[in-house]
Design an enzyme around this catalytic site. Structure first.
Site, PDB file in Angstrom:
ATOM      1  N   ALA A  85       6.506  -2.756 -33.699  1.00 60.78           N
ATOM      2  CA  ALA A  85       6.413  -4.221 -33.845  1.00 60.78           C
ATOM      3  C   ALA A  85       5.035  -4.629 -34.336  1.00 60.78           C
ATOM      4  O   ALA A  85       4.912  -5.497 -35.203  1.00 60.78           O
ATOM      5  CB  ALA A  85       6.742  -4.909 -32.523  1.00 60.78           C
ATOM      6  N   TYR A  86       3.996  -4.000 -33.802  1.00 63.92           N
ATOM      7  CA  TYR A  86       2.639  -4.289 -34.244  1.00 63.92           C
ATOM      8  C   TYR A  86       2.496  -3.962 -35.734  1.00 63.92           C
ATOM      9  O   TYR A  86       2.025  -4.785 -36.520  1.00 63.92           O
ATOM     10  CB  TYR A  86       1.626  -3.475 -33.426  1.00 63.92           C
ATOM     11  CG  TYR A  86       0.200  -3.644 -33.892  1.00 63.92           C
ATOM     12  CD1 TYR A  86      -0.596  -4.652 -33.378  1.00 63.92           C
ATOM     13  CD2 TYR A  86      -0.361  -2.793 -34.844  1.00 63.92           C
ATOM     14  CE1 TYR A  86      -1.911  -4.817 -33.798  1.00 63.92           C
ATOM     15  CE2 TYR A  86      -1.674  -2.943 -35.268  1.00 63.92           C
ATOM     16  CZ  TYR A  86      -2.438  -3.952 -34.749  1.00 63.92           C
ATOM     17  OH  TYR A  86      -3.723  -4.116 -35.172  1.00 63.92           O
TER      18      TYR A  86
END
Length: 187
Positions: A78-79
């Site tokens: 996600a990052y």
């Protein structure tokens, strides 16, 4: 009342967790996307509005992170997903702001030993810990380099706007210099 000449977008969280996407808590994923993507969009939006309302414009610097170059970010997908959009956002805004007094740029600070990095040092085994301990720099090192580069850049902009009479050979009140990217190599 003063204005905003420089805006640095440094939003970045991974929820301080390193895990496979299939195991991630949806609330943590939402926090990551809201902070990294929406936070950057709203920060840029506000900075643009303030800078367009002042005579001298200004400059926005978006900090890149792991995944910005499209590389895999195993255990923090996600990052990486949110950081992959920073370059695209910067290019889009530079296009929207072409011909104005507002410039948009990117900075890649390299690996910085922050709480975000520290929280993952055990997620990748002894090799990961060695990698982080060897390459990650304390925050003050890249911060000082970034501050110096941004200050020097702003001095160049001021000199260019002052024009030849100030000995700069600049072009007066023209548009800002083209977008720049500053990358760092670990020490």
């Amino acid at each position: 009342a003063g204005g905003v000449d420089v805006w640095i977008n440094n939003a970045g969280t991974n929820g301080y967790l390193y895990e496979n996407l299939a195991d991630a808590d949806p609330a943590v994923l939402e926090e990551i996307v809201l902070t990294n993507s929406l936070g950057s969009l709203l920060g840029c939006r506000e900075a643009i509005r303030m800078m367009q309302a002042q005579p001298g414009g200004g400059h926005i610097f978006n900090l890149l992170g792991a995944g910005s170059d499209g590389s895999a970010t195993k255990k923090y997908a996600a990052y990486g997903h949110t950081k992959a959009g920073m370059g695209q956002l910067t290019k889009s805004l530079a296009g929207e702001l072409e011909g104005t007094m507002v410039g948009v740029h990117t900075i890649s600070p390299g690996m910085v030993f922050t709480e975000l990095i520290s929280s993952g040092r055990y997620a990748f085994g002894s090799q990961g810990r060695f990698f982080v301990n060897t390459l990650a720099e304390p925050p003050n090192v890249p911060a000082q380099e970034i501050v110096t580069k941004v200050r020097n850049f702003m001095l160049e902009v001021e000199a260019a706007r002052a024009g030849p009479e100030a000995g700069a050979g600049g072009g007066g009140a023209g548009a800002p210099p083209p977008p720049r990217h500053w990358g760092r190599a670990p020490a």
